[in-house]
Design a protein around this motif. Structure first.
Motif, PDB file in Angstrom:
ATOM      1  N   ALA A 134       0.833  -1.209   0.000  1.00 17.91           N
ATOM      2  CA  ALA A 134       0.000   0.000   0.000  1.00 17.91           C
ATOM      3  C   ALA A 134       0.865   1.256   0.000  1.00 17.91           C
ATOM      4  O   ALA A 134       0.542   2.242  -0.670  1.00 17.91           O
ATOM      5  CB  ALA A 134      -0.922  -0.002   1.217  1.00 17.91           C
ATOM      6  N   ALA A 135       1.982   1.234   0.734  1.00 15.53           N
ATOM      7  CA  ALA A 135       2.870   2.394   0.814  1.00 15.53           C
ATOM      8  C   ALA A 135       3.562   2.651  -0.526  1.00 15.53           C
ATOM      9  O   ALA A 135       3.741   3.803  -0.935  1.00 15.53           O
ATOM     10  CB  ALA A 135       3.903   2.197   1.918  1.00 15.53           C
ATOM     11  N   VAL A 136       3.957   1.592  -1.223  1.00 12.41           N
ATOM     12  CA  VAL A 136       4.566   1.751  -2.544  1.00 12.41           C
ATOM     13  C   VAL A 136       3.531   2.301  -3.528  1.00 12.41           C
ATOM     14  O   VAL A 136       3.823   3.195  -4.330  1.00 12.41           O
ATOM     15  CB  VAL A 136       5.153   0.417  -3.048  1.00 12.41           C
ATOM     16  CG1 VAL A 136       5.643   0.562  -4.489  1.00 12.41           C
ATOM     17  CG2 VAL A 136       6.303  -0.037  -2.159  1.00 12.41           C
ATOM     18  N   ALA A 137       2.321   1.777  -3.466  1.00 11.86           N
ATOM     19  CA  ALA A 137       1.254   2.243  -4.360  1.00 11.86           C
ATOM     20  C   ALA A 137       0.942   3.718  -4.135  1.00 11.86           C
ATOM     21  O   ALA A 137       0.639   4.453  -5.079  1.00 11.86           O
ATOM     22  CB  ALA A 137      -0.002   1.403  -4.163  1.00 11.86           C
ATOM     23  N   LEU A 141       6.763   4.929  -0.313  1.00 14.61           N
ATOM     24  CA  LEU A 141       8.012   4.179  -0.382  1.00 14.61           C
ATOM     25  C   LEU A 141       8.441   4.095  -1.842  1.00 14.61           C
ATOM     26  O   LEU A 141       7.602   3.982  -2.738  1.00 14.61           O
ATOM     27  CB  LEU A 141       7.841   2.765   0.181  1.00 14.61           C
ATOM     28  CG  LEU A 141       7.689   2.594   1.685  1.00 14.61           C
ATOM     29  CD1 LEU A 141       7.368   1.132   2.015  1.00 14.61           C
ATOM     30  CD2 LEU A 141       8.945   3.029   2.431  1.00 14.61           C
ATOM     31  N   ASP A 142       9.741   4.123  -2.084  1.00 12.10           N
ATOM     32  CA  ASP A 142      10.235   3.970  -3.451  1.00 12.10           C
ATOM     33  C   ASP A 142      10.000   2.558  -3.958  1.00 12.10           C
ATOM     34  O   ASP A 142       9.601   2.349  -5.103  1.00 12.10           O
ATOM     35  CB  ASP A 142      11.736   4.272  -3.515  1.00 12.10           C
ATOM     36  CG  ASP A 142      12.043   5.724  -3.240  1.00 12.10           C
ATOM     37  OD1 ASP A 142      11.240   6.578  -3.663  1.00 12.10           O
ATOM     38  OD2 ASP A 142      13.071   6.014  -2.609  1.00 12.10           O
ATOM     39  N   SER A 150      -0.782 -12.561  -5.757  1.00  9.54           N
ATOM     40  CA  SER A 150      -1.476 -12.516  -7.039  1.00  9.54           C
ATOM     41  C   SER A 150      -0.871 -11.383  -7.866  1.00  9.54           C
ATOM     42  O   SER A 150      -0.327 -10.429  -7.317  1.00  9.54           O
ATOM     43  CB  SER A 150      -2.979 -12.268  -6.838  1.00  9.54           C
ATOM     44  OG  SER A 150      -3.185 -11.040  -6.177  1.00  9.54           O
ATOM     45  N   PRO A 151      -0.948 -11.479  -9.197  1.00 12.32           N
ATOM     46  CA  PRO A 151      -0.385 -10.421 -10.035  1.00 12.32           C
ATOM     47  C   PRO A 151      -1.040  -9.078  -9.739  1.00 12.32           C
ATOM     48  O   PRO A 151      -2.223  -9.004  -9.438  1.00 12.32           O
ATOM     49  CB  PRO A 151      -0.704 -10.901 -11.458  1.00 12.32           C
ATOM     50  CG  PRO A 151      -0.912 -12.369 -11.328  1.00 12.32           C
ATOM     51  CD  PRO A 151      -1.527 -12.586  -9.965  1.00 12.32           C
ATOM     52  N   GLU A 152      -0.274  -8.010  -9.807  1.00 12.10           N
ATOM     53  CA  GLU A 152      -0.779  -6.662  -9.530  1.00 12.10           C
ATOM     54  C   GLU A 152      -0.293  -5.735 -10.633  1.00 12.10           C
ATOM     55  O   GLU A 152       0.900  -5.501 -10.796  1.00 12.10           O
ATOM     56  CB  GLU A 152      -0.264  -6.203  -8.163  1.00 12.10           C
ATOM     57  CG  GLU A 152      -0.601  -4.775  -7.808  1.00 12.10           C
ATOM     58  CD  GLU A 152      -2.096  -4.519  -7.758  1.00 12.10           C
ATOM     59  OE1 GLU A 152      -2.567  -3.768  -8.641  1.00 12.10           O
ATOM     60  OE2 GLU A 152      -2.761  -5.043  -6.867  1.00 12.10           O
ATOM     61  N   ASP A 153      -1.237  -5.206 -11.434  1.00 10.86           N
ATOM     62  CA  ASP A 153      -0.889  -4.386 -12.596  1.00 10.86           C
ATOM     63  C   ASP A 153      -0.216  -3.075 -12.218  1.00 10.86           C
ATOM     64  O   ASP A 153       0.437  -2.447 -13.041  1.00 10.86           O
ATOM     65  CB  ASP A 153      -2.138  -4.091 -13.421  1.00 10.86           C
ATOM     66  CG  ASP A 153      -2.675  -5.339 -14.124  1.00 10.86           C
ATOM     67  OD1 ASP A 153      -1.884  -6.288 -14.302  1.00 10.86           O
ATOM     68  OD2 ASP A 153      -3.857  -5.354 -14.481  1.00 10.86           O
ATOM     69  N   THR A 154      -0.387  -2.638 -10.971  1.00 15.30           N
ATOM     70  CA  THR A 154       0.179  -1.360 -10.542  1.00 15.30           C
ATOM     71  C   THR A 154       1.697  -1.383 -10.482  1.00 15.30           C
ATOM     72  O   THR A 154       2.351  -0.362 -10.650  1.00 15.30           O
ATOM     73  CB  THR A 154      -0.370  -0.985  -9.150  1.00 15.30           C
ATOM     74  OG1 THR A 154      -1.798  -0.961  -9.200  1.00 15.30           O
ATOM     75  CG2 THR A 154       0.133   0.378  -8.706  1.00 15.30           C
ATOM     76  N   PHE A 155       2.277  -2.573 -10.258  1.00 18.37           N
ATOM     77  CA  PHE A 155       3.696  -2.661  -9.945  1.00 18.37           C
ATOM     78  C   PHE A 155       4.517  -3.364 -11.022  1.00 18.37           C
ATOM     79  O   PHE A 155       4.033  -4.245 -11.726  1.00 18.37           O
ATOM     80  CB  PHE A 155       3.893  -3.419  -8.624  1.00 18.37           C
ATOM     81  CG  PHE A 155       3.103  -2.863  -7.489  1.00 18.37           C
ATOM     82  CD1 PHE A 155       3.447  -1.649  -6.914  1.00 18.37           C
ATOM     83  CD2 PHE A 155       2.007  -3.548  -6.981  1.00 18.37           C
ATOM     84  CE1 PHE A 155       2.713  -1.114  -5.862  1.00 18.37           C
ATOM     85  CE2 PHE A 155       1.271  -3.034  -5.919  1.00 18.37           C
ATOM     86  CZ  PHE A 155       1.627  -1.812  -5.362  1.00 18.37           C
ATOM     87  N   HIS A 272       6.370   1.140  -8.188  1.00 14.03           N
ATOM     88  CA  HIS A 272       5.217   1.614  -8.950  1.00 14.03           C
ATOM     89  C   HIS A 272       5.601   1.795 -10.417  1.00 14.03           C
ATOM     90  O   HIS A 272       6.580   2.471 -10.729  1.00 14.03           O
ATOM     91  CB  HIS A 272       4.718   2.941  -8.377  1.00 14.03           C
ATOM     92  CG  HIS A 272       3.292   3.252  -8.698  1.00 14.03           C
ATOM     93  ND1 HIS A 272       2.850   3.455  -9.992  1.00 14.03           N
ATOM     94  CD2 HIS A 272       2.194   3.369  -7.903  1.00 14.03           C
ATOM     95  CE1 HIS A 272       1.565   3.701  -9.972  1.00 14.03           C
ATOM     96  NE2 HIS A 272       1.133   3.665  -8.719  1.00 14.03           N
ATOM     97  N   LYS A 273       4.814   1.201 -11.302  1.00 13.74           N
ATOM     98  CA  LYS A 273       5.102   1.298 -12.736  1.00 13.74           C
ATOM     99  C   LYS A 273       5.100   2.739 -13.233  1.00 13.74           C
ATOM    100  O   LYS A 273       5.913   3.120 -14.076  1.00 13.74           O
ATOM    101  CB  LYS A 273       4.064   0.499 -13.541  1.00 13.74           C
ATOM    102  CG  LYS A 273       4.305  -0.991 -13.599  1.00 13.74           C
ATOM    103  CD  LYS A 273       3.253  -1.639 -14.477  1.00 13.74           C
ATOM    104  CE  LYS A 273       3.472  -3.139 -14.594  1.00 13.74           C
ATOM    105  NZ  LYS A 273       2.433  -3.772 -15.436  1.00 13.74           N
TER     106      LYS A 273
END
Length: 297
Positions: A134-137, A141-142, A150-155, A272-273
């Motif tokens: 959640a902090a990276v999103a 956090l860097d 599970s796969p996460e499209d955000t990262f 984060h992408k």
């Protein structure tokens, strides 16, 4: 008006000569004279009074020179700061690590990175995968290390380690000498688990559900060594990754393979992408990926 014109102006003032200023700037005198003329035309004021070989600033020239000194100093400060960042002489990184990961996999990686880039500071947040993710999103956090559920499209991500969970039993437990146990055999046991904000908590609950029972959870913690100590005290059993099991006090607990089901423990480094990554953060990701390119099996 541009920074080059202001630099020319200041050099003329220091040199008290157009000719000497041109020499020190490694340009021709016509070039520096034209730059000053263009600046005068743009501002609509005369900057210098010429009397033979002597030159002095006009009142307008004094105002411009004073302001130009501040502007050029600030520009040089910006350029120097940027050079330090791009050459990785300074910078900062914020990294999230679950408690199990920090002490087991990253001290040597961080040490080697700091040896190469002593000017880069590393701030570490120790917490569960859910909070780190959640902090990276949120951009707090860097990057961070999380348990892949599970796969996460955000990262974007790369693997850190892949192991399997093993069963941690009190010494002398009836199953302590088994070659392997199934999760269903442990249905009547008391469980010591990680807190609910750890992804491993959810993984274990789902595995128990699929095995046909709801675990009796007697204690939850964020620290693997405390969990190991609770098992050693006979308060219940636990599931921990292979690397962590090797660090538990020998003789105080027994480690048995979990053979059915096989529960993987896959850790990945995420960022984060679409988020901005500093020069230092990009260098860390490249370095860590190289250092961890052969995950422990």
């Amino acid at each position: 008006m541009d920074i080059r014109q202001l630099q020319y102006l200041l050099q003329i003032v220091r040199s008290q000569s157009f000719t000497k200023a041109a020499e020190r700037l490694h340009i021709t005198q016509p070039t520096i004279s034209k730059a000053v003329k263009n600046l005068e035309d743009e501002l609509g004021v005369q900057l210098f009074i010429r009397s033979g070989r002597d030159i002095t600033l006009t009142d307008a020239g004094k105002v411009i020179a004073q302001g130009a000194g501040k502007i050029v100093d600030q520009m040089e400060e910006i350029q120097n700061g940027l050079a330090e960042l791009t050459s990785l002489q300074k910078g900062s990184i914020s990294l999230g690590l679950p408690p199990m990961v920090g002490s087991s996999f990253f001290p040597s990686v961080i040490r080697r990175f700091r040896e190469l880039h002593p000017g880069i500071s590393i701030s570490i947040l120790e917490d569960g995968s859910k909070k780190i993710q959640a902090a990276v999103a949120a951009g707090e956090l860097d990057m961070g290390v999380v348990l892949l559920s599970s796969p996460e499209d955000t990262f974007a991500s790369f693997p850190v380690v892949e192991e399997r969970l093993q069963v941690v039993l009190p010494a002398g437990h009836a199953l302590a000498e088994s070659d392997g146990v199934s999760l269903s055999e442990l249905a009547a046991e008391s469980f010591i688990m990680f807190r609910q904000d750890f992804t491993l908590h959810d993984v274990m609950l789902e595995a128990c559900r699929e095995a046909g029972f709801r675990p009796d959870i007697v204690c939850e913690s964020s620290q693997w060594d405390f969990i190991g100590g609770m098992v050693a005290a006979g308060l219940g059993i636990a599931m921990l990754p292979e690397t962590i099991c090797k660090q538990l006090a020998p003789g105080a607990v027994s480690i048995v393979k979990l053979v059915e089901p096989l529960i993987p423990w896959r850790l990945v480094m995420i960022w984060h992408k679409e988020g901005y990554l500093s020069f230092a953060a990009r260098k860390w990701l490249s370095f860590a990926n190289e250092q961890l390119s052969n995950p422990i099996k």
